[in-house]
Design a protein around this motif. Sequence first.
Motif, short mmCIF file in Angstrom:
data_model
loop_
_atom_site.label_atom_id
_atom_site.label_comp_id
_atom_site.label_asym_id
_atom_site.label_seq_id
_atom_site.Cartn_x
_atom_site.Cartn_y
_atom_site.Cartn_z
N LEU A 88 8.65 -26.13 18.67
CA LEU A 88 10.09 -26.00 18.96
C LEU A 88 10.73 -25.01 18.00
CD1 LEU A 88 11.07 -29.68 19.89
CD2 LEU A 88 10.84 -27.72 21.42
N ALA A 89 10.28 -25.02 16.76
CA ALA A 89 10.83 -24.08 15.78
C ALA A 89 10.50 -22.64 16.18
CB ALA A 89 10.28 -24.39 14.39
N ILE A 90 9.26 -22.43 16.66
CA ILE A 90 8.87 -21.07 17.08
C ILE A 90 9.73 -20.64 18.27
CG2 ILE A 90 7.02 -19.63 18.05
CD1 ILE A 90 5.02 -21.36 16.46
N PHE A 91 9.90 -21.53 19.24
CA PHE A 91 10.72 -21.16 20.41
C PHE A 91 12.16 -20.88 20.00
CE2 PHE A 91 7.45 -23.73 22.88
CZ PHE A 91 6.75 -22.59 23.22
N ALA A 92 12.68 -21.67 19.07
CA ALA A 92 14.05 -21.43 18.60
C ALA A 92 14.13 -20.06 17.95
CB ALA A 92 14.46 -22.52 17.60
N ALA A 93 13.11 -19.70 17.17
CA ALA A 93 13.10 -18.39 16.50
C ALA A 93 13.07 -17.26 17.54
CB ALA A 93 11.90 -18.29 15.56
N VAL A 94 12.29 -17.46 18.61
CA VAL A 94 12.21 -16.43 19.65
C VAL A 94 13.58 -16.27 20.33
CG1 VAL A 94 11.16 -15.84 21.89
CG2 VAL A 94 9.73 -16.73 20.05
N ILE A 95 14.24 -17.39 20.59
CA ILE A 95 15.57 -17.31 21.22
C ILE A 95 16.55 -16.58 20.31
CG2 ILE A 95 17.56 -18.71 22.01
CD1 ILE A 95 15.42 -20.79 22.96
N VAL A 96 16.50 -16.91 19.03
CA VAL A 96 17.40 -16.23 18.07
C VAL A 96 17.11 -14.72 18.07
CG1 VAL A 96 17.90 -15.95 15.59
CG2 VAL A 96 17.76 -18.25 16.60
N ALA A 97 15.81 -14.37 18.10
CA ALA A 97 15.44 -12.94 18.10
C ALA A 97 15.97 -12.25 19.36
CB ALA A 97 13.92 -12.80 18.01
N CYS A 98 15.88 -12.94 20.50
CA CYS A 98 16.37 -12.35 21.76
C CYS A 98 17.88 -12.11 21.67
CB CYS A 98 16.08 -13.28 22.94
SG CYS A 98 14.35 -13.30 23.40
N VAL A 99 18.60 -13.11 21.17
CA VAL A 99 20.07 -12.99 21.08
C VAL A 99 20.41 -11.86 20.10
CG1 VAL A 99 22.18 -14.15 20.31
CG2 VAL A 99 20.46 -15.41 21.66
N SER A 131 18.08 -8.65 23.96
CA SER A 131 17.00 -8.29 24.89
C SER A 131 16.04 -9.47 25.02
CB SER A 131 16.25 -7.08 24.31
OG SER A 131 14.97 -6.96 24.91
N ILE A 132 15.38 -9.55 26.19
CA ILE A 132 14.38 -10.64 26.32
C ILE A 132 12.99 -10.17 25.87
CG2 ILE A 132 15.58 -11.86 28.20
CD1 ILE A 132 13.20 -10.68 30.01
N LEU A 133 12.93 -8.99 25.29
CA LEU A 133 11.61 -8.47 24.88
C LEU A 133 10.84 -9.45 23.97
CD1 LEU A 133 9.49 -6.24 24.96
CD2 LEU A 133 10.72 -5.08 23.12
N PRO A 134 11.49 -10.03 22.94
CA PRO A 134 10.71 -10.97 22.10
C PRO A 134 10.11 -12.11 22.94
CG PRO A 134 12.78 -10.41 21.03
CD PRO A 134 12.85 -9.82 22.40
N ALA A 135 10.86 -12.62 23.92
CA ALA A 135 10.34 -13.71 24.74
C ALA A 135 9.26 -13.23 25.69
CB ALA A 135 11.47 -14.36 25.53
N MET A 136 9.30 -11.95 26.07
CA MET A 136 8.23 -11.39 26.91
C MET A 136 6.91 -11.36 26.15
SD MET A 136 9.21 -10.66 29.96
CE MET A 136 8.06 -9.45 30.61
N LEU A 137 7.01 -11.32 24.81
CA LEU A 137 5.81 -11.27 23.99
C LEU A 137 5.34 -12.65 23.54
CD1 LEU A 137 6.86 -8.18 21.85
CD2 LEU A 137 5.06 -8.23 23.59
N VAL A 138 6.29 -13.53 23.29
CA VAL A 138 5.94 -14.89 22.82
C VAL A 138 6.73 -15.90 23.66
CG1 VAL A 138 5.97 -16.50 20.87
CG2 VAL A 138 5.56 -14.07 20.47
N GLY A 139 6.03 -16.76 24.34
CA GLY A 139 6.69 -17.81 25.12
C GLY A 139 6.58 -17.56 26.61
#
Lengths: 363, 105
Positions: A212-223, A227-235
């Motif tokens: 959950l912490a990793i997913f939260a970090a990915v969401i923060v990175a996207c915001v 861009s959704i690029l970080p989520a395209m790479l992880v998640g």
Amino acid sequence: MLPTMTPTPRDYSLIGRDAALAEANGIAAAEWYSCPIPRKQLKELMKRSDGPALRDTAIWVAALVLSAAGGIHFWGSWWAVPFFLVYGVLYGSSSDSRWHEAGHGTAFKTRWMNDVLYYVASFMILREPTVWRWSHTRHHTDTIIVGRDPEIAVPRPPDVVALLLNIFALKSSLMTLKSLFIHASGRLKPDEATFIPEMERWKVYLVARIYLAIFAAVIVACVWMGSILPAMLVGLPSLYGGFMTIYFGLTQHAGLAEDVLDHRLNTRTIYMNPLFRFLYWNMNYHVEHHMFPMVPYHALPRLHEAIKDDCPEPYPSTIAAYREIIPTILRQVREPAFHVIRRLPDGKTPVPYNHGAIINPAE
Amino acid sequence: MPEQWINACDTDDIDQDDVIRFDHDGRTFALYRTEDDRFFATDGLCTHEKVHLSGGLVMGNIIECPKHNGRFDFTTGKAKGAPVCVDIATYPVKVEDGRVLIQIA
Ligand code: FES
């Protein structure tokens, strides 16, 4: 006139009627058929080495890095699509077989290498490593035994909508997400409590919090990047790249017999092309894997040669398997008791079906 | 209770780096021979789900169970990680005149 008994649907939970029936019928944790093979030959096949998995993992990681780099480079144009397609399949589908082999501890000879691959691939395929280690253990003890096996992909009658949603891992990921919140709060679901021992449970809770912490970090990175690029790479690759997981995975047992103690009757071996066998790490030799789980993936073709005369004819291709699977699943929607009966070579006898356990009406 | 040494098998009955099953008096054991010709004995059934370890793979001091790949150090009986969580009983072994003897309490 005699009253007619209507069969009730089978109960696939691990704490329901069919769990009790499986135990009462003696098919829980039972002895399974095993093809005869000389001990010397089996020992040779079971031998571990790091070489094949190191080579395959290096190719896999390189392909992941290159496809991700291409996707990032062309981000914003259509040229990014093929790169993310490759990246997605490597990330969201071939991680399934890596998870699987490393979980058995057979991919590498060196234990820690198996462990590292197991945890990384578990995250990629969006599975909780401890939960799945134990559920897979049960799957091997009680393969497609209703009420015992937590990994029956197509319970009868089949839920076709769920299967379609899982082409992109939608239903399975939603369930995993729910589980992550339950586990992160320090609890297990009742089914899970039947197969995860006390002493292992802390790992479930810890890993759920890390995921959950990793997913939260990915969401923060996207915001932050807008861009959704970080989520395209992880998640997200677990979803958009997950379609080969189900394409390969459904072939393993779907549409075959339940409640038999013979993997030749409830499991498929399929011939696949070298690319598929790389992505799937030879799990197309699935009868062989279930019968002798200690044989590493790279030795399965040799094991297949050794026991094939005692097994049903392998399917010539994945397409050929689907020619059987799709009509069977559709028919099971109306006729849940219907299933494919695998034919053994002439003169070979199957371990008998446990007739009493097939759609056994509740008293 | 006096020491009871049971004459189990010939040393040659076990290949190097291998394991065999030995049944005695309603009990079942696993007898191991290492690459450097040391002999060991444990209970015959895995502590996880009671599968015969004699079908497993010997690697150094480790026996890997044939069912779910659980591992034990057969020289100490120590469980080496999931899915085996409970150690396995070990028994003293000695070799005399080419025979493997196991002490069963
Ligand atoms: S029975 Fe030995 S590891 Fe499961």
